[in-house]
Design a protein around this motif. Structure first.
Motif, short mmCIF file in Angstrom:
data_model
loop_
_atom_site.label_atom_id
_atom_site.label_comp_id
_atom_site.label_asym_id
_atom_site.label_seq_id
_atom_site.Cartn_x
_atom_site.Cartn_y
_atom_site.Cartn_z
N ASP A 1 -10.55 3.55 -32.05
CA ASP A 1 -11.81 3.94 -32.26
C ASP A 1 -12.30 3.95 -33.60
OD1 ASP A 1 -14.49 4.11 -31.51
OD2 ASP A 1 -14.51 5.96 -30.60
N SER A 2 -12.55 3.04 -34.48
CA SER A 2 -12.58 2.94 -35.80
C SER A 2 -13.14 1.97 -36.45
CB SER A 2 -11.08 3.22 -36.38
OG SER A 2 -11.22 3.51 -37.73
N THR B 1 -16.90 1.56 -36.59
CA THR B 1 -18.07 1.66 -37.09
C THR B 1 -17.72 2.95 -38.08
OG1 THR B 1 -18.84 3.12 -35.52
CG2 THR B 1 -19.14 0.82 -35.15
N THR C 1 -19.60 5.66 -37.69
CA THR C 1 -19.71 6.93 -36.93
C THR C 1 -18.39 7.16 -36.13
OG1 THR C 1 -20.72 5.34 -35.45
CG2 THR C 1 -22.26 6.48 -37.04
N SER C 2 -17.81 6.06 -35.81
CA SER C 2 -16.56 6.27 -34.87
C SER C 2 -15.39 6.70 -35.80
CB SER C 2 -16.46 5.15 -34.10
OG SER C 2 -15.85 4.15 -34.72
N ALA C 3 -15.31 6.04 -36.95
CA ALA C 3 -13.94 6.10 -37.95
C ALA C 3 -13.87 7.62 -38.44
CB ALA C 3 -14.16 5.39 -39.16
N THR C 4 -12.71 8.31 -38.77
CA THR C 4 -12.65 9.48 -39.30
C THR C 4 -13.26 9.52 -40.44
OG1 THR C 4 -10.46 8.94 -40.09
CG2 THR C 4 -10.45 9.64 -37.77
#
Length: 235
Positions: free
Chosen positions: A192-193, A195, A197-200
């Motif tokens: 889950d990376s 966007t 906002t979803s990337a760390t």
């Protein structure tokens, strides 16, 4: 069943294009039914993508047939394409007779540079999204955006969603669902990376370090092209 109205789709092809911006939607749109796909470039010589392999044009700016649907992909080469008079001239010419004027990823910046997005809602790859406003577009943070006969897709992989949305708009939802099934388009990414906002935070910081200089150069060139388009001087 009545015969489908033929539709001719033309993709702009330029050096350092992101091939998936083009080949993703091209694969989807090729299944519109009674569709012809053209890859249009300055010459018929192979065009190098930013993935390191070449794509072969099927037509040139001089001999391309008027498309019903124009699609402009993005990529590293957009920076140069925005400032190339022959490229911009063909995009404007093709758009003038097209029923649909569309783009994927940073291809929307090239539409903007051709003066085709002023007053239209549009999207782009997230890292260049804010640059759309320089061309009078209304930036919208959605994966696919329709505004009248303009359709724009977000970054790279959004081109598949974009293509399916266009199939639905042109041939109906039933055909779009069929195309999705034939392509087994059932995304389940391993991470889950996808966007900001979803990337760390670490992943986002790494991207910004790697791309920062290039993004700054794109912003500078975009402002210059936009100023030239509006007739203003640029220091």
């Amino acid at each position: 069943m009545p015969e489908l109205v033929p539709i001719r789709v033309a993709f702009l092809l330029f050096p350092n294009v992101t091939q998936l911006d083009l080949t993703g939607p091209a694969q989807v749109l090729s299944r519109l039914g009674n569709a012809t796909i053209d890859l249009v470039a300055r010459t018929r010589d192979p065009v190098m993508s930013d993935a390191g392999f070449a794509l072969l044009p099927t037509a040139t700016f001089d001999d391309a047939i008027q498309p019903d649907l124009l699609c402009v992909p993005g990529g590293l080469g957009v920076n140069d394409a925005m400032e190339d008079d022959a490229t911009i001239a063909w995009v404007r010419q093709a758009a003038a007779g097209a029923q649909w004027i569309t783009s994927v990823c940073t291809g929307s910046l090239l539409l903007g540079a051709a003066g085709l997005l002023s007053g239209y809602r549009a999207t782009c790859h997230w890292a260049s999204h804010d640059l759309l406003a320089a061309f009078g577009a209304i930036p919208v943070k959605e994966r696919v955006v329709f505004d009248r006969n303009r359709a724009t897709g977000g970054g790279v992989t959004a081109g598949i969603d974009f293509g399916l949305a266009l199939v639905a708009a042109i041939r109906g939802e039933a055909q779009a669902r069929l195309v999705q099934l034939t392509l087994e388009y059932d995304p389940a990414p391993p991470f889950d990376s996808g966007t900001p906002t979803s990337a760390t935070p670490e992943t986002l910081a790494r991207y910004e370090r790697l791309a920062g200089e290039g993004l700054a150069a794109r912003a500078e060139r975009t402002r210059a092209v936009a100023a030239k388009l509006s007739g203003a001087s640029y220091p």
